[in-house]
Design an enzyme around this catalytic site. Structure first.
Site, mmCIF file in Angstrom:
data_model
loop_
_atom_site.group_PDB
_atom_site.id
_atom_site.type_symbol
_atom_site.label_atom_id
_atom_site.label_comp_id
_atom_site.label_asym_id
_atom_site.label_seq_id
_atom_site.Cartn_x
_atom_site.Cartn_y
_atom_site.Cartn_z
ATOM 1 C CB ALA A 93 27.559 92.836 43.058
ATOM 2 C CB SER A 97 21.853 86.402 41.858
ATOM 3 O OG SER A 97 22.372 87.466 41.097
ATOM 4 C CG ASN A 98 24.653 90.493 43.911
ATOM 5 O OD1 ASN A 98 24.368 91.468 43.236
ATOM 6 N ND2 ASN A 98 25.698 89.722 43.633
ATOM 7 N N PRO A 99 21.198 91.756 44.569
ATOM 8 C CG PRO A 99 20.189 92.879 46.340
ATOM 9 C CD PRO A 99 21.374 92.058 46.001
ATOM 10 C CB SER A 100 24.345 94.163 41.552
ATOM 11 O OG SER A 100 24.899 95.031 40.594
#
Ligand code: C5P
Length: 394
Positions: A269, A202-205
């Site tokens: 994102a 995943s990503n920090p969005s």
């Protein structure tokens, strides 16, 4: 005018009045009997700098109907805190206390700052009343997540917005309703691509940019559908949230809704890669290295390019280098009306924070750098452009 009803957050009503006065507004205060269980008449009248409209002053007016006079005077009635009961009374047209009578008397604009336990806020009856009030043209500010006087099992939103935030949000109530009759589709947050039942890419969005666009479009009269990856943010009032987890789920949710929308603002994102062979069980860790085979996720915007009709489509691009050239290429390939370019490695830009700094890039290659600003304000600037394109598609 600020009216307090009977919730624990009424202790903050004097601060709301004070902040408004500091911002240069003329203020008056009103209070129900139950509000006085939490805040005193004296603290309200000191903060307002004048008499409080309450049961006592209401019935000792020597022939004057104060609720009518005060409602006619006010550009705005802000009910803070607003209890579930106050919302219900207004939704059903009751006028049994001074605050509900003020609402009925029809001040220029009515805004509610709900404050109640999270379970109560989530209750369908409360949400029904909120829908009714939104439909009647009222505004709902908050509630927020966070600690409250009465414990909430769910930990869901219910806490009144802080006085500073309430005052900051008031200008948006006087916005043009230029998205009336429009449907705006917004995507927000990250996606999660599971490797096994507990591990994911995943990503920090945080989802903040998309939630701000959704709330701003709602405030301007749009019907808003918000397709959201996992976030901790409360749904903006009156916005339909479609929760999704993976890029594929987001793709399905957006594809299903795209034909029916006037504009799509794609802030999500979306993860670019997913596991090529996700495991159905948690793989025990073994060895010092692990090689993952990844497969591309569907590119949602690119897949829509072939189906694009009259819709305005806005994308976001995060680049660490060669930003403008890459953004132009993406805007062309994905048939976007414009793309908001930001730099995730710059301070105060993109992921997580309350602020963002973007450059608007068009497929023709024009660029407009915007100053760093709160995502809430940026959302309106993006929507101003969308409104312009909707009214003049040429
Ligand atoms: O990842 P990329 O830089 O290409 O993203 C640009 C835009 O495309 C963003 O608006 C993003 O939401 C969207 N996107 C998408 N599907 C993907 C990846 C990105 O729609 N799989």
């Amino acid at each position: 005018m600020v009216a307090a009803t009977g919730g624990a957050a009424a202790v903050k009503t004097p601060f709301v009045l004070r902040r408004l006065r500091e911002a240069g507004h003329e203020v008056r205060a009103a209070a129900t009997d139950d509000a006085y269980r939490f805040v005193t008449p004296l603290s309200l009248s000191l903060a307002a700098g004048g008499e409080v409209l309450d049961r006592e002053s209401w019935f000792e007016t020597h022939g004057r109907a104060l609720h009518l006079e005060w409602a006619a005077w006010a550009d705005l009635l802000l009910v803070a805190p607003a209890t579930a009961d106050a919302l219900a009374s207004a939704a059903h047209g009751h006028g049994h206390d001074v605050v509900s009578a003020l609402v009925l008397a029809g001040p220029g604009c009515v805004a509610w700052a709900p404050a109640m336990n999270g379970e109560m806020w989530a209750n369908r009856a409360v949400q029904r009343n909120v829908e009714q009030l939104l439909g009647d043209g009222h505004a709902i500010l908050g509630p927020a997540q966070g600690g409250m006087a009465a414990l909430s099992e769910s930990g869901g939103p219910g806490r009144m917005l802080e006085p500073e935030e309430l005052v900051e949000r008031l200008p948006e109530l006087f916005l043009a309703r230029d998205f009336e009759e429009r449907t705006i589709l917004v995507s927000a947050g990250p996606t999660r691509e599971y490797l096994d039942p507990v591990r994911f890419l995943s990503n920090p969005s945080s989802g903040r940019m998309g939630y701000a666009v959704a709330a701003a479009a709602k405030a301007r009269g749009a019907r808003v559908e918000l397709v959201s990856g996992p976030t901790t943010l409360p749904a903006p009032a009156g916005v339909e949230v479609v929760p999704v987890t993976t890029a594929q789920e987001m793709y399905d949710a957006i594809r299903e809704r795209f034909a029916g929308c006037d504009a799509l603002v794609m802030t999500a994102a979306v993860a670019d890669w997913r596991s090529a062979n996700p495991s159905g069980r948690k793989e025990p860790k073994s060895g010092e290295r692990l090689t993952l085979e990844l497969a591309r996720t569907p590119d949602i915007l690119e897949s829509l390019a072939a189906h694009k009709g009259r819709q305005v489509v806005v994308g976001f691009a995060m680049e660490t280098e060669e930003g403008v050239a890459r953004a132009v290429e993406k805007a062309r390939r994905k048939k976007l009306d414009f793309i908001c370019l930001n730099y995730p490695t710059r301070e105060g830009s993109a992921f997580g924070g309350e602020e963002n700094e973007i450059t608007v890039v068009t497929p023709a290659g024009s660029t407009e750098p915007l100053p760093r600003m709160p995502k809430r304000e940026l959302a309106h600037i993006i929507l101003d452009r969308v409104a312009g394109l909707l009214s003049d598609p040429s």
